[in-house]
Motif scaffolding. Structure first.
Motif, PDB file in Angstrom:
ATOM      1  N   VAL A   6     -22.267   7.508   7.946  1.00 36.75           N
ATOM      2  CA  VAL A   6     -21.922   7.905   9.308  1.00 36.75           C
ATOM      3  C   VAL A   6     -22.493   9.289   9.543  1.00 36.75           C
ATOM      4  O   VAL A   6     -22.399  10.159   8.686  1.00 36.75           O
ATOM      5  N   GLY A   7     -23.077   9.485  10.713  1.00 38.52           N
ATOM      6  CA  GLY A   7     -23.693  10.767  10.994  1.00 38.52           C
ATOM      7  C   GLY A   7     -23.276  11.338  12.328  1.00 38.52           C
ATOM      8  O   GLY A   7     -22.561  10.704  13.103  1.00 38.52           O
ATOM      9  N   GLU A   8     -23.730  12.556  12.567  1.00 41.32           N
ATOM     10  CA  GLU A   8     -23.514  13.240  13.837  1.00 41.32           C
ATOM     11  C   GLU A   8     -24.862  13.436  14.505  1.00 41.32           C
ATOM     12  O   GLU A   8     -25.874  13.615  13.831  1.00 41.32           O
ATOM     13  N   VAL A   9     -24.851  13.436  15.820  1.00 42.81           N
ATOM     14  CA  VAL A   9     -26.090  13.628  16.566  1.00 42.81           C
ATOM     15  C   VAL A   9     -26.439  15.110  16.590  1.00 42.81           C
ATOM     16  O   VAL A   9     -25.625  15.939  16.985  1.00 42.81           O
ATOM     17  N   VAL A  10     -27.651  15.434  16.158  1.00 40.87           N
ATOM     18  CA  VAL A  10     -28.128  16.813  16.248  1.00 40.87           C
ATOM     19  C   VAL A  10     -29.351  16.912  17.157  1.00 40.87           C
ATOM     20  O   VAL A  10     -29.708  17.999  17.597  1.00 40.87           O
ATOM     21  N   GLU A  11     -29.994  15.783  17.447  1.00 42.77           N
ATOM     22  CA  GLU A  11     -31.166  15.774  18.313  1.00 42.77           C
ATOM     23  C   GLU A  11     -31.377  14.352  18.824  1.00 42.77           C
ATOM     24  O   GLU A  11     -31.068  13.386  18.131  1.00 42.77           O
ATOM     25  N   CYS A  12     -31.889  14.240  20.035  1.00 39.77           N
ATOM     26  CA  CYS A  12     -32.220  12.941  20.624  1.00 39.77           C
ATOM     27  C   CYS A  12     -33.688  12.931  21.002  1.00 39.77           C
ATOM     28  O   CYS A  12     -34.151  13.834  21.699  1.00 39.77           O
ATOM     29  N   ASP A  13     -34.398  11.909  20.553  1.00 42.82           N
ATOM     30  CA  ASP A  13     -35.768  11.695  20.997  1.00 42.82           C
ATOM     31  C   ASP A  13     -35.691  10.709  22.157  1.00 42.82           C
ATOM     32  O   ASP A  13     -35.382   9.539  21.967  1.00 42.82           O
ATOM     33  N   THR A  14     -35.962  11.190  23.341  1.00 39.96           N
ATOM     34  CA  THR A  14     -35.815  10.355  24.538  1.00 39.96           C
ATOM     35  C   THR A  14     -37.126   9.704  24.967  1.00 39.96           C
ATOM     36  O   THR A  14     -37.159   9.062  26.021  1.00 39.96           O
ATOM     37  N   SER A  15     -38.178   9.815  24.190  1.00 38.59           N
ATOM     38  CA  SER A  15     -39.493   9.331  24.631  1.00 38.59           C
ATOM     39  C   SER A  15     -39.480   7.841  24.979  1.00 38.59           C
ATOM     40  O   SER A  15     -40.050   7.438  25.996  1.00 38.59           O
ATOM     41  N   ILE A  16     -38.834   7.019  24.176  1.00 35.28           N
ATOM     42  CA  ILE A  16     -38.807   5.578  24.461  1.00 35.28           C
ATOM     43  C   ILE A  16     -37.938   5.294  25.686  1.00 35.28           C
ATOM     44  O   ILE A  16     -38.293   4.460  26.524  1.00 35.28           O
ATOM     45  N   VAL A  17     -36.821   5.995  25.801  1.00 32.62           N
ATOM     46  CA  VAL A  17     -35.958   5.828  26.977  1.00 32.62           C
ATOM     47  C   VAL A  17     -36.710   6.257  28.238  1.00 32.62           C
ATOM     48  O   VAL A  17     -36.664   5.571  29.263  1.00 32.62           O
ATOM     49  N   ASP A  18     -37.425   7.372  28.155  1.00 33.15           N
ATOM     50  CA  ASP A  18     -38.214   7.845  29.300  1.00 33.15           C
ATOM     51  C   ASP A  18     -39.254   6.804  29.716  1.00 33.15           C
ATOM     52  O   ASP A  18     -39.439   6.545  30.911  1.00 33.15           O
ATOM     53  N   LEU A  19     -39.924   6.193  28.750  1.00 31.17           N
ATOM     54  CA  LEU A  19     -40.907   5.147  29.053  1.00 31.17           C
ATOM     55  C   LEU A  19     -40.258   3.935  29.705  1.00 31.17           C
ATOM     56  O   LEU A  19     -40.794   3.369  30.662  1.00 31.17           O
ATOM     57  N   ALA A  20     -39.098   3.537  29.194  1.00 26.82           N
ATOM     58  CA  ALA A  20     -38.403   2.388  29.768  1.00 26.82           C
ATOM     59  C   ALA A  20     -38.019   2.665  31.220  1.00 26.82           C
ATOM     60  O   ALA A  20     -38.258   1.836  32.106  1.00 26.82           O
ATOM     61  N   VAL A  21     -37.456   3.829  31.470  1.00 24.65           N
ATOM     62  CA  VAL A  21     -37.035   4.185  32.825  1.00 24.65           C
ATOM     63  C   VAL A  21     -38.247   4.269  33.749  1.00 24.65           C
ATOM     64  O   VAL A  21     -38.219   3.762  34.879  1.00 24.65           O
ATOM     65  N   ALA A  22     -39.325   4.868  33.268  1.00 24.71           N
ATOM     66  CA  ALA A  22     -40.545   4.960  34.076  1.00 24.71           C
ATOM     67  C   ALA A  22     -41.086   3.576  34.411  1.00 24.71           C
ATOM     68  O   ALA A  22     -41.654   3.373  35.491  1.00 24.71           O
TER      69      ALA A  22
END
Length: 148
Positions: A6-22
């Protein structure tokens, strides 16, 4: 108790999400992460992952869909739904034991996302037909909104 990787979020790579939204595609994101260094796969609390992603994206709204109406004074009585909360009210309800158990990470994540730039957080029952529309586009909504 050892509950595995189990981990904690320290960084998010949004590149794939940005492409999907675009591309006008609604992304579905699984709360799985890679550990820095070892690259081991880790499970992340979905509420915390959603808030981290919403902060990184500078989202106007973050909506939690679950099987409860929202935050209630008495979880067994739907008429006790609290339509709007702010961080001070949340702290008080936690002290009183009204917000407890699994609702604590949800409201804590919601407040963290608001402080990180998200405009508003909604907690609604996804089993209700058209719940997102009813919450966001009516004067009263159907769940709990959390604002600063």
């Amino acid at each position: 108790m050892d509950i595995g990787y189990v981990g904690e979020v320290v960084e998010c790579d949004t590149s794939i999400v940005d492409l999907a939204v675009a591309g006008e595609v609604v992304p579905v994101v699984s709360p799985v992460a890679r550990e820095i260094g070892s690259r081991a796969t880790l499970n992340v609390n979905a509420d915390i992952a959603a808030c981290a992603l919403a902060k990184k994206l500078k989202a106007t709204k973050l909506i939690f869909l679950s099987d409860v109406l929202g935050v209630m004074r008495d979880p067994k009585d739907n008429s006790t739904l609290i339509p709007s909360l702010n961080p001070d009210a949340i702290d008080q309800l936690k002290k009183e034991g009204i917000i407890s158990g699994g609702m604590i990470p949800k409201v804590d994540s919601a407040v963290d996302s608001l402080r990180g730039g998200v405009g508003k957080v909604h907690m609604i029952d996804g089993r209700i037909p058209h719940s997102v529309i009813l919450e966001c586009f009516t004067d009263t909504g159907i769940g709990t909104e959390i604002v600063l």
